[in-house]
Design an enzyme around this catalytic site. Structure first.
Site, PDB file in Angstrom:
ATOM      1  CG  LEU A 111      27.744 -91.688   2.952  1.00  0.00           C
ATOM      2  CD1 LEU A 111      27.986 -91.989   4.325  1.00  0.00           C
ATOM      3  CD2 LEU A 111      28.011 -93.239   2.274  1.00  0.00           C
ATOM      4  CG  ASP A 115      34.199 -89.898  -7.307  1.00  0.00           C
ATOM      5  OD1 ASP A 115      33.880 -89.143  -6.165  1.00  0.00           O
ATOM      6  OD2 ASP A 115      34.368 -89.637  -8.320  1.00  0.00           O
TER       7      ASP A 115
END
Length: 428
Positions: free
Chosen positions: A65, A307
């Protein structure tokens, strides 16, 4: 808010539900499923779901993130918005942040930023070793107590077998799940592409399948010796599927996942030196892809992950071998998973299970299900909408997707998190 979604096809693999009925939500939680409303329930809002599907919010076991500050693009706020646009409401983020998530302070920072965004659950994964250096163990128990759902080395696997064994023994004694990426650094030898006909033709430095399987063999032996709960992340080879199947047959406490792109792309996709196809582990052979698909169908592979690695455009403008590996993939996890249904690899229930209750069960949380009392995290999905991925329209701050121009069938119309709409494509 008390919400009723009526006349919608509800799909929940955890409860083996696939029927047209109603869903009831109150105070951010699932109140019930069925034609009859719970006693005393009066809806403040009613949504007509005729012709649509409703299923639990997806659980992604591996998505970066880009926060706290690292070389990745985006923030927790931006990337969770991208996640919910793809139906993902629970995200596990690896520890390769900057600073590395090897302390309680970094874990709490991630949790605080996630609460501020209030868009999806963000579950930190702590580092097994300090600064992911592979030498000195982090304070693993403190990371678990701070809220880390597992510990990992991200893309920096421990090379020293004794260090790994000590980490496993400690984790086993404290009931800590380890998420392991199996890779032998020496066999990888700074390679960038799968060792095969394509890398030979293009002159790209090679990564043999043995870079994964040799490390996996060692890891499985140490799992057997220590009894640790181990989840193997991002397996990519046919031999890895066989080895994990054998380990499960012998009762080892192991699970594994595969990245969605490995199920659709192969080494031949790098023929044009397009760095958007540069990933780690690398795109493998057609035989590997076929084995991964069979492993999914047979239940050897437990979950599909994005991923997600959002990168700056400059990172992908470099020559293939010098570019940063990774794909921005939150927005395509569901689409690529459902494409497996279209191609008769999985049935719909199997496909949804791989991205909802199966990954939730791996980390031991009651996410990815519409069971009564659970957080009301769900998606409303239009199965008849056709759409084409356009990189310029992606919500993620990283638009490094190799799926530009791919056509998909079915699209998220709305995503609800804790009973609140956090994404709406077409208001419903």
């Amino acid at each position: 808010m008390r919400l009723m979604v009526e006349n919608i096809r509800i799909l929940d693999p955890q409860q083996d539900i696939d029927q047209v009925t109603n869903l009831y939500v109150a105070r951010g939680r699932i109140l019930g499923i069925g034609k009859e409303a719970p006693e005393g329930f009066e809806a403040d809002r009613i949504i007509n779901g005729t012709g649509k599907w409703l299923f639990p919010g997806l659980v992604d076991l591996q998505a970066r993130l880009a926060e706290p500050g690292s070389h990745y693009e985006g923030t927790i706020a931006s990337e969770t918005k991208a996640a919910v646009s793809g139906g993902i409401t629970t995200i596990c983020c690896p520890p390769d942040t900057m600073p590395v998530n090897d302390s309680q302070a970094v874990t709490e920072l991630i949790q605080r930023r996630a609460r501020q965004a209030a868009t999806a659950f963000v579950l930190p994964i702590g580092a097994i070793t300090k600064e992911l250096g592979g030498q000195y163990l982090s304070n693993m128990a403190a990371l678990k107590n701070a809220g880390c759902i597992a510990l990992s080395q991200a893309n920096s696997p421990i090379q020293n077998s004794l260090t790994l064994k000590n980490a496993m023994a400690y984790a086993a004694s404290n009931d800590i799940l380890l998420m392991l990426r199996s890779e032998n650094k020496n066999l990888k030898n700074n390679g960038v592409a799968h060792s095969g006909v394509v890398s030979s033709r293009l002159g790209l430095t090679e990564i043999p399948a043995s870079a994964e399987t040799a490390a996996l063999a060692r890891d499985l032996i140490l799992v057997e010796e220590t009894g640790v709960r181990a989840h193997f992340s991002l397996i990519s080879t046919a031999r890895s599927v066989e080895m994990i199947a054998d380990a499960k047959k012998h009762g080892l406490p192991v699970t594994c996942d595969v990245a969605a792109h490995q199920l659709h792309l192969t080494e031949y996709d790098v023929m044009d030196f397009d760095s958007l196809f540069h990933v780690t582990p690398p795109l493998r052979s057609h035989d590997d892809k076929a084995a991964l698909r069979i492993g999914l169908k047979m239940g050897v592979i437990d979950a599909i992950v994005s991923d997600h690695t959002p990168l700056d455009r400059d990172d992908k403008l470099l020559p293939f071998g010098e570019s940063a590996p990774g794909i921005s993939s939150l927005e395509t996890l569901l689409a690529l998973t459902l494409k497996l249904v279209e191609e008769d690899v999985l049935d719909l229930n199997q496909a949804l299970a791989k991205v909802t209750n199966h990954p939730a069960n791996i980390i031991g949380l009651h996410h990815g299900s519409l069971e009564t009392g659970n957080s009301a995290d769900f998606c409303i999905f239009d199965p008849e909408t056709h759409w084409t991925l356009e990189r310029k329209e992606m919500i993620s701050k990283g638009d490094n997707s190799p799926f530009q121009g791919w056509e998909f069938r079915g699209q998220i119309e709305a995503t609800y998190f804790q009973g609140r709409p956090v994404y709406q494509n077409n208001p419903v």
